[in-house]
Design a protein around this motif. Structure first.
Motif, PDB file in Angstrom:
ATOM      1  N   LYS A  24       1.062  -1.051  -0.318  1.00  0.00           N
ATOM      2  CA  LYS A  24      -0.090   0.504   0.125  1.00  0.00           C
ATOM      3  C   LYS A  24       0.688   0.958  -0.196  1.00  0.00           C
ATOM      4  N   SER A  25       2.351   2.212   0.575  1.00  0.00           N
ATOM      5  CA  SER A  25       2.408   2.508   1.059  1.00  0.00           C
ATOM      6  C   SER A  25       3.491   2.768  -0.135  1.00  0.00           C
ATOM      7  N   SER A  26       4.320   1.591  -0.583  1.00  0.00           N
ATOM      8  CA  SER A  26       5.065   2.054  -2.054  1.00  0.00           C
ATOM      9  C   SER A  26       4.253   2.272  -3.307  1.00  0.00           C
ATOM     10  N   THR A  27       3.256   1.435  -2.885  1.00  0.00           N
ATOM     11  CA  THR A  27       2.302   1.871  -4.239  1.00  0.00           C
ATOM     12  C   THR A  27       1.361   3.509  -4.678  1.00  0.00           C
ATOM     13  N   SER A  28       1.510   3.835  -3.100  1.00  0.00           N
ATOM     14  CA  SER A  28       0.631   4.958  -2.748  1.00  0.00           C
ATOM     15  C   SER A  28       1.389   6.335  -3.650  1.00  0.00           C
ATOM     16  N   LYS A  29       2.394   6.141  -1.939  1.00  0.00           N
ATOM     17  CA  LYS A  29       3.411   6.657  -2.414  1.00  0.00           C
ATOM     18  C   LYS A  29       4.001   7.508  -4.055  1.00  0.00           C
ATOM     19  N   ALA A  30       4.461   6.624  -4.714  1.00  0.00           N
ATOM     20  CA  ALA A  30       4.526   6.164  -6.114  1.00  0.00           C
ATOM     21  C   ALA A  30       3.335   6.853  -6.995  1.00  0.00           C
ATOM     22  N   VAL A  31       2.016   6.220  -6.731  1.00  0.00           N
ATOM     23  CA  VAL A  31       1.303   6.516  -7.553  1.00  0.00           C
ATOM     24  C   VAL A  31       0.949   8.297  -7.493  1.00  0.00           C
ATOM     25  N   ALA A  32       1.168   8.957  -6.192  1.00  0.00           N
ATOM     26  CA  ALA A  32       0.840   9.706  -5.905  1.00  0.00           C
ATOM     27  C   ALA A  32       1.339  11.041  -6.196  1.00  0.00           C
ATOM     28  N   ALA A  33       3.382  10.238  -6.168  1.00  0.00           N
ATOM     29  CA  ALA A  33       4.428  10.959  -7.127  1.00  0.00           C
ATOM     30  C   ALA A  33       3.709  11.258  -8.315  1.00  0.00           C
ATOM     31  N   GLN A  34       3.196  10.528  -9.238  1.00  0.00           N
ATOM     32  CA  GLN A  34       3.262  10.144 -10.638  1.00  0.00           C
ATOM     33  C   GLN A  34       2.987  10.909 -10.705  1.00  0.00           C
ATOM     34  N   LEU A  35       1.560  10.944 -10.600  1.00  0.00           N
ATOM     35  CA  LEU A  35       0.252  11.876 -10.930  1.00  0.00           C
ATOM     36  C   LEU A  35      -0.047  13.198 -10.224  1.00  0.00           C
ATOM     37  N   GLY A  36       1.330  13.772  -9.528  1.00  0.00           N
ATOM     38  CA  GLY A  36       0.952  15.077  -8.795  1.00  0.00           C
ATOM     39  C   GLY A  36      -0.106  14.903  -8.115  1.00  0.00           C
ATOM     40  N   LEU A  37       0.072  14.177  -7.218  1.00  0.00           N
ATOM     41  CA  LEU A  37      -1.546  14.422  -5.967  1.00  0.00           C
ATOM     42  C   LEU A  37      -0.742  14.152  -4.892  1.00  0.00           C
ATOM     43  N   SER A  38      -1.064  14.378  -3.735  1.00  0.00           N
ATOM     44  CA  SER A  38      -0.900  14.647  -2.303  1.00  0.00           C
ATOM     45  C   SER A  38      -1.149  12.233  -1.747  1.00  0.00           C
ATOM     46  N   THR A  79       1.698  15.732   3.718  1.00  0.00           N
ATOM     47  CA  THR A  79       1.421  15.185   2.539  1.00  0.00           C
ATOM     48  C   THR A  79       1.709  15.239   0.245  1.00  0.00           C
ATOM     49  N   ASP A  80       3.067  15.312   1.255  1.00  0.00           N
ATOM     50  CA  ASP A  80       3.678  15.533  -0.028  1.00  0.00           C
ATOM     51  C   ASP A  80       4.593  14.338   0.128  1.00  0.00           C
ATOM     52  N   PRO A  81       3.983  13.438  -1.261  1.00  0.00           N
ATOM     53  CA  PRO A  81       4.359  12.160  -2.014  1.00  0.00           C
ATOM     54  C   PRO A  81       6.055  12.104  -1.463  1.00  0.00           C
ATOM     55  N   ALA A  82       6.636  12.981  -1.817  1.00  0.00           N
ATOM     56  CA  ALA A  82       8.155  13.115  -1.854  1.00  0.00           C
ATOM     57  C   ALA A  82       8.912  12.251  -0.696  1.00  0.00           C
ATOM     58  N   LEU A 213       7.178  -4.430  -8.000  1.00  0.00           N
ATOM     59  CA  LEU A 213       5.828  -2.809  -7.445  1.00  0.00           C
ATOM     60  C   LEU A 213       5.728  -2.614  -8.581  1.00  0.00           C
ATOM     61  N   ALA A 214       6.880  -2.320  -9.913  1.00  0.00           N
ATOM     62  CA  ALA A 214       6.320  -1.397 -10.860  1.00  0.00           C
ATOM     63  C   ALA A 214       5.560  -1.828 -11.662  1.00  0.00           C
ATOM     64  N   GLN A 215       4.885  -3.006 -11.653  1.00  0.00           N
ATOM     65  CA  GLN A 215       3.558  -3.328 -12.149  1.00  0.00           C
ATOM     66  C   GLN A 215       2.482  -3.714 -11.227  1.00  0.00           C
ATOM     67  N   VAL A 216       2.517  -3.113 -10.042  1.00  0.00           N
ATOM     68  CA  VAL A 216       0.984  -2.832  -9.590  1.00  0.00           C
ATOM     69  C   VAL A 216       0.949  -1.539  -9.029  1.00  0.00           C
ATOM     70  N   ILE A 217       1.975  -0.632  -9.855  1.00  0.00           N
ATOM     71  CA  ILE A 217       2.133   1.049 -10.016  1.00  0.00           C
ATOM     72  C   ILE A 217       1.163   1.404 -11.232  1.00  0.00           C
ATOM     73  N   GLU A 218       2.110   0.669 -11.823  1.00  0.00           N
ATOM     74  CA  GLU A 218       1.619   1.000 -13.329  1.00  0.00           C
ATOM     75  C   GLU A 218       0.042   0.883 -13.399  1.00  0.00           C
ATOM     76  N   CYS A 219      -0.385  -0.618 -13.217  1.00  0.00           N
ATOM     77  CA  CYS A 219      -1.907  -1.013 -13.011  1.00  0.00           C
ATOM     78  C   CYS A 219      -2.641  -0.148 -12.182  1.00  0.00           C
ATOM     79  N   VAL A 220      -2.445   0.002 -11.131  1.00  0.00           N
ATOM     80  CA  VAL A 220      -2.888   1.210 -10.200  1.00  0.00           C
ATOM     81  C   VAL A 220      -2.626   2.832 -11.080  1.00  0.00           C
ATOM     82  N   VAL A 221      -1.550   3.059 -11.274  1.00  0.00           N
ATOM     83  CA  VAL A 221      -2.286   4.516 -12.281  1.00  0.00           C
ATOM     84  C   VAL A 221      -3.271   4.517 -14.190  1.00  0.00           C
ATOM     85  N   THR A 222      -2.623   3.142 -14.141  1.00  0.00           N
ATOM     86  CA  THR A 222      -3.660   3.699 -15.473  1.00  0.00           C
ATOM     87  C   THR A 222      -5.135   3.730 -14.855  1.00  0.00           C
TER      88      THR A 222
END
Ligand SMILES: Nc1ncnc2c1ncn2[C@@H]1O[C@H](COP(=O)(O)OP(=O)(O)O)[C@@H](O)[C@H]1O
Ligand SMILES: Nc1ccn([C@@H]2O[C@H](COP(=O)(O)OP(=O)(O)O)[C@@H](O)[C@H]2O)c(=O)n1
Length: 231
Positions: A24-38, A79-82, A213-222
């Motif tokens: 959850k944490s790794s995916t959420s942080k990466a998805v938020a960073a990639q999409l400019g979300l908190s 709430t900054d993902p970075a 992890l990269a596959q999970v991130i890609e799936c959620v970003v999509t």
């Protein structure tokens, strides 16, 4: 008529739930960073209030003692993902909330309804004030905290995979003991009366056991991009 740019500017609320070690944490942080979300780690908030209770000698066996002081500590999440941050009464507790003592006690504290009410209020207020949208991860985000989220994801993975991931983080921790501790915490979190760990009926379930992890991130970003495009 709306154009694509206007549609992408719509805030999007994403809820990611699941047991410990599912990513959850790794995916959420990466998805938020990639999409400019908190990004909000709600487990860190429960860990923070637990740390305060431990530090102040509150009796963890006594839910009424926990309830009586649930409103006392001031918990602030950045709430900054970075660079996610968490403080209690102005003290940076990012390190101390990850100790085994806090991990062993957090389920007892998070089961107390007064604690949940308090922390849920904080979570809703942070989600509402996130201008571009937010990824919120936890156990009850899709079911209780943000039932109207635009997208709900429920991550799962086998207990073996989850224990191997966690013991990898804890540098040499025994995988068997880690697995038993995870299963015990999941059982406590899933069986409590107040807002248990559960998959929302409209959540998309993603089994991460055999995914990188990269596959999970890609799936959620999509999935998020599909939701944004449809808004
Ligand atoms: N799909 C995956 N494959 C391998 N390792 C993963 C995967 N997802 C997460 N991890 C690793 O597992 C550990 C736990 O992940 P984390 O995101 O903290 O899970 P959670 O927030 O659900 O407890 C981290 O070290 C992370 O890098
Ligand atoms: N939305 C949430 C998030 C966490 N929690 C509690 O907080 C604990 C720690 O959550 P966490 O996300 O930091 O746990 P890990 O996945 O890091 O192991 C959980 O075991 C739950 O007891 C909760 O009750 N509700």
């Amino acid at each position: 008529m709306e154009n694509g740019a206007a549609r992408t500017a719509q805030p999007v609320i994403v809820a990611i739930d699941g047991p410990s070690g599912t990513g959850k944490s790794s995916t959420s942080k990466a998805v938020a960073a990639q999409l400019g979300l908190s990004y909000l780690d709600t487990g860190a908030q429960y860990r923070a209030i637990t740390w305060w209770m431990v530090t102040n000698g509150i009796d963890m066996e006594d839910p009424s003692a926990i309830a009586a002081v649930a409103g006392k500590p001031e918990i602030v999440s950045g709430t900054d993902p970075a660079h996610p941050t968490i403080t209690v009464d102005g003290v940076d507790v990012a390190g101390p909330i990850r100790t085994q003592e806090v991990t062993a006690k957090v389920s007892a504290v998070s089961a107390v309804p007064e604690v949940r009410t308090r922390i849920t209020e904080l979570q809703r207020s942070l989600a509402t004030s996130a201008e571009d949208g937010i990824v919120v991860e936890g156990r009850d985000i899709g079911t209780t905290v943000l039932p109207d989220a635009d997208l709900k994801i429920f991550l799962t993975a086998s207990p073996e995979a989850r224990a191997a991931r966690r013991s990898g983080e804890l540098k040499g921790a025994d995988v068997h003991a880690t697995r038993e501790a995870l299963i015990k915490r999941d059982a406590a979190d899933s069986s409590r009366k107040a807002s248990p760990l559960a998959k929302a009926g409209d959540a998309v379930e993603v089994d991460t056991t055999d995914l990188t992890l990269a596959q999970v991130i890609e799936c959620v970003v999509t999935l998020v991009e599909e939701k944004r495009a449809a808004k």
